[in-house]
Design an enzyme around this catalytic site. Sequence first.
Site, mmCIF file in Angstrom:
data_model
loop_
_atom_site.group_PDB
_atom_site.id
_atom_site.type_symbol
_atom_site.label_atom_id
_atom_site.label_comp_id
_atom_site.label_asym_id
_atom_site.label_seq_id
_atom_site.Cartn_x
_atom_site.Cartn_y
_atom_site.Cartn_z
ATOM 1 C CD GLU A 47 36.246 49.700 30.843
ATOM 2 O OE1 GLU A 47 36.518 48.887 31.730
ATOM 3 O OE2 GLU A 47 36.441 50.936 30.956
ATOM 4 C CD GLU A 58 37.182 36.956 29.466
ATOM 5 O OE1 GLU A 58 37.103 38.153 29.117
ATOM 6 O OE2 GLU A 58 37.043 36.581 30.638
ATOM 7 C CB CYS A 86 32.012 38.081 33.652
ATOM 8 S SG CYS A 86 31.449 38.268 31.951
HETATM 9 ZN ZN ZN Z 1 33.203 38.665 30.611
#
Ligand code: ZN
Length: 163
Positions: A47, A58, A86
């Site tokens: 992050e 990923e 996502c």
């Molecule tokens: Zn993702």
Amino acid sequence: MNKKTVRALIEAAKRARLKAYCPYSRYPIGAAVLTDSGRIFPGANVENASYGLTICGERTAVANAVTHGEKSLTAVCVVGKSPRPCGACRQFMIEFSTKDTWLYIVDLGGDGRRESVNRTRVFAMLPGAFDPLEAGLLPRNPTNLLKRRSRKGAKRRARPARR
Ligand code: ZN
């Protein structure tokens, strides 16, 4: 894929999850990719205080594999509490996947102790994905093309050595 390989892939993703940098979401995700050469590359979410620069596990795993010269994925594994790749990661994985590339989604449950494993295909996770092959941006099956090229190169190099 045999059980031992799947277990190694899951364990690599679990270990990666312990390295996640997620002080804002406190939602660690571990990932790992198995490439066609049989090697496993881990990744974790990283992050950023700007939030928008955050990168998922990923994608760090795929980038790790590519950095080591690997460009074809046999399987991807993502581990966390109710983890789901996502949309960005789905497209990112497709770049290096075939229709056969497996996706293992390992849910550790609310307490982080359970382990339920679901298996699907990367391509099944993004119907209608933008496919660089279909768009004509890459030659059909570029990975096989690269392998053929490297085999030819190896033979050419090997021949003079035998004489
Ligand atoms: Zn993702």
